[in-house]
Motif scaffolding. Structure first.
Motif, mmCIF file in Angstrom:
data_model
loop_
_atom_site.group_PDB
_atom_site.id
_atom_site.type_symbol
_atom_site.label_atom_id
_atom_site.label_comp_id
_atom_site.label_asym_id
_atom_site.label_seq_id
_atom_site.Cartn_x
_atom_site.Cartn_y
_atom_site.Cartn_z
ATOM 1 N N SER A 234 -7.137 11.117 83.623
ATOM 2 C CA SER A 234 -7.366 10.934 85.061
ATOM 3 C C SER A 234 -7.404 9.456 85.417
ATOM 4 N N SER B 63 -12.621 13.239 89.262
ATOM 5 C CA SER B 63 -12.287 12.579 90.531
ATOM 6 C C SER B 63 -12.760 11.131 90.535
ATOM 7 N N ASN C 72 0.428 2.993 95.418
ATOM 8 C CA ASN C 72 -0.095 2.739 96.771
ATOM 9 C C ASN C 72 0.239 1.328 97.230
ATOM 10 N N SER D 256 -0.577 12.596 92.740
ATOM 11 C CA SER D 256 -1.680 13.394 93.281
ATOM 12 C C SER D 256 -1.540 14.863 92.884
ATOM 13 N N THR E 67 3.634 8.656 95.024
ATOM 14 C CA THR E 67 2.189 8.890 95.132
ATOM 15 C C THR E 67 1.884 10.380 95.209
ATOM 16 N N ARG E 68 2.765 11.117 95.892
ATOM 17 C CA ARG E 68 2.552 12.566 95.992
ATOM 18 C C ARG E 68 2.645 13.224 94.616
ATOM 19 N N ARG F 293 -10.304 5.226 98.726
ATOM 20 C CA ARG F 293 -10.422 5.898 97.427
ATOM 21 C C ARG F 293 -11.794 5.657 96.807
ATOM 22 N N LEU G 170 -1.552 5.398 90.343
ATOM 23 C CA LEU G 170 -1.592 5.600 91.792
ATOM 24 C C LEU G 170 -1.890 4.295 92.521
#
Length: 585
Positions: A208, A323, A219, A260, A256-257, A154, A215
């Motif tokens: 974000s 991002s 993870n 995302s 996690t999906r 990441r 996340l």
């Protein structure tokens, strides 16, 4: 529980970290990026006089096209075709130079980006490698793996977007300057559009960051299920519990999906908002440019080109900002782990410190008023106490006691993995302290409870980490460890490949190969921590008889429940259930 992540501080730390790594390369990279963007702006501006000539349109007095037309006349270019040929030639030269600079820019940025990610990965790897054993013992394997794999991946994405952000910001600046060249009013409108879009993106970047932090936690849960699955798969197959692993893993990756997808949806909304803002700005610029400023056809055409280039570039820049904010928590988590481990490392062996010189002289080992403590879940726990133990310089030493009493702690203390929290451990001129620990460990060969084999040949495993013994020495060590016939029967002998960490070998076979590797290491003290526990009693007794012969020249300390070893030992240490150790001949 994971501490909250402070975004602004992490942004500053990330940028400072990149600067520390890149050094002088960073300003050079920024200069190259700026030159490329300036050339982009020059190319756009040059379209204005070219378009003016193509459309044979009237130029505004005082405009850039009018000034260039006067200059071309002064240079003797009176015909339209001559002016167009010269301007097109200059335009092509600018584009050629721009292409060369862009190739250089892309390579330089790729080297900087990948180099920095590898620097972070290597630094984290080294920090874990040099961390004290008690610190590693407290860490969860899933946390270490998550930081070394998922979080580093990441971070790599974040750095790539950060470099793109640098490129696109300079391009946006070039387009704004182009707008000012055409008309100050147009330039101000472009600035307003950019300011509004940036303010919106900054607000969304906070969300974000929160998504990225969530996340990171999810993870970690995925990695927990992964390690649990790999370690417990054999038992799960026996109990028919595969669905337990599958269900837990599926639920973790579903979390996690969802995060995302949420982030991707937010990115899409932001891009569409910027596109709408760009469309509105294009209409406003055309109306203002034509109705109020009095721009001509060619100037309006160039402004259209600027807007067409600006909107996707601005969208890319602000998407990159999102991002980076989304991936930034991974950097924060990895850095927090690294700093915690470095902070807990004593002033002993440092990274890249050269190995200490091996001293083969046998010395008696003296333990006086020794305690070994550790902190677990915020509380201090005593693992071992030894008031007065004198281990002979040579001979076979048996360490016994009930399971969990502290036998392995004593082995790890004598191997230098633990330092005494109180008291002294001395062997000749060496004391087991932080500063002398490297010299102490240079005299140690250690076979831990857990056999360690890796994917490679038998020879490579025996020679790990840095040995180069002869084949005769390899076979001698294998014979002593009771593994000579095992290796001789393999299709390729010493060069036979051991796969999957030796999972296709029995527990006893793995232990004997690891014991042979330990015997190959030059040592004055050989420590064997239940490294024959999976070997049958008869073969174990044979191995101990061979070790007794070796013990004539070095101290061999064996942690074992074997009564046969206890009977043949020259010295015995017994550890009681409360962790108190005592020795006797």
């Amino acid at each position: 529980m994971q501490e909250p992540i402070e975004s602004a501080g992490d942004w500053r730390e990330l940028i400072a970290s990149i600067h520390r790594y890149a050094g002088r390369r960073l300003p050079v990279a920024i200069l190259v990026v700026t030159i490329a963007s300036v050339l982009e702006g020059i190319g756009l501006v040059m379209l204005l006089p070219i378009s003016q000539l193509v459309f044979a349109s009237e130029t505004r007095p005082g405009s850039l096209s009018a000034k260039m037309d006067v200059q071309l006349n002064a240079w003797g270019f009176d015909q339209v075709i001559e002016k167009m040929a010269l301007l097109c030639a200059i335009f092509l030269v600018v584009m050629l130079v721009r292409s060369v600079v862009l190739i250089h820019r892309d390579r330089r940025m790729a080297l900087l980006t990948q180099g920095y990610v590898d620097y972070l990965r290597s630094r984290l790897f080294a920090t874990i490698a040099y961390a004290d054993w008690p610190v590693i013992r407290r860490m969860q394997r899933a946390d270490l793996l998550n930081n070394m794999t998922t979080n580093i991946a990441r971070i790599s994405v974040a750095i790539q977007f950060l470099t793109r952000l640098l490129v696109t910001v300079t391009l946006v600046a070039a387009y704004v300057v182009s707008g000012f060249v055409v008309s100050p009013a147009i330039g101000l409108i472009l600035l307003g559009v950019i300011a509004l879009a940036t303010a919106t993106a900054l607000v969304w970047s906070r969300r974000s960051g929160r998504l990225g932090e969530t996340l990171s936690l999810r993870n970690r849960k995925v990695m927990n299920w992964t390690t649990r699955f790999l370690e417990g798969l054999k038992a799960a197959k026996v109990y028919g519990a595969e669905t337990v692993f599958i269900g837990g893993f599926d639920a973790a990756i579903a979390d996690t999906r969802a995060i995302s997808i949420d982030f991707a949806t937010q990115q899409g909304r932001m891009r569409r908002a910027i596109e709408l803002l760009g469309a509105a700005a294009a209409v406003a610029l055309l109306m203002i440019g034509y109705g109020l400023v009095g721009l001509k056809g060619a100037e309006l055409l160039v402004m259209g080109a600027v807007i067409i280039r600006l909107v996707p570039t601005l969208s890319t820049a602000l998407s990159g900002l999102q991002s980076v904010a989304f991936a930034l928590p991974a950097y924060a988590v990895a850095e927090r782990l690294r700093r915690d481990m470095e902070r807990q490392r004593p002033n002993g062996r440092e990274i890249d410190q050269p190995p200490a010189r091996f001293d083969a002289t046998p010395y008696p080992i003296s333990l006086r008023d020794v305690t070994v403590t550790t902190r677990e879940e915020g509380a201090e726990k005593t693992l071992l106490s030894a008031a007065h133990i004198d281990i002979p310089a040579t001979g076979l030493v048996h360490v016994g006691g009930p399971s969990g009493a502290g036998k392995s702690t004593l082995a790890e203390l004598l191997a230098g993995l633990y330092l005494p929290s109180a008291g002294t451990v001395v062997a000749g001129p060496l004391a087991l302290t932080a500063s002398q620990c490297p010299a102490w460990q240079a005299r140690i060969a250690f076979a831990p409870q857990e056999p360690f084999l890796f994917d490679g040949s038998v020879r490579e495993n025996l020679c790990w980490p840095n040995l180069a013994p002869s084949d005769a020495a390899l076979w001698d060590a294998l014979a002593t460890a009771g593994a000579k016939d095992l290796v001789a029967d393999l299709p390729e002998g010493l060069d036979h490949s051991i796969r999957d960490g030796g999972s296709r070998l029995s527990g006893g076979e793995r232990q004997r190969l690891c014991l042979a590797r330990t015997l190959l290491r030059p040592s004055a003290i050989l420590i064997i921590d239940e490294a024959t526990s999976a070997v049958d009693a008869a073969l174990e007794a044979e191995i101990f008889e061979r070790l007794r012969t070796l013990a004539e020249t070095k101290c061999i300390i064996c942690i074992s429940h074997s009564t046969a070893l206890n009977a043949m030992a020259d010295y015995r240490i017994v550890i009681a259930e409360d962790g108190v150790a005592g020795g006797s001949v």
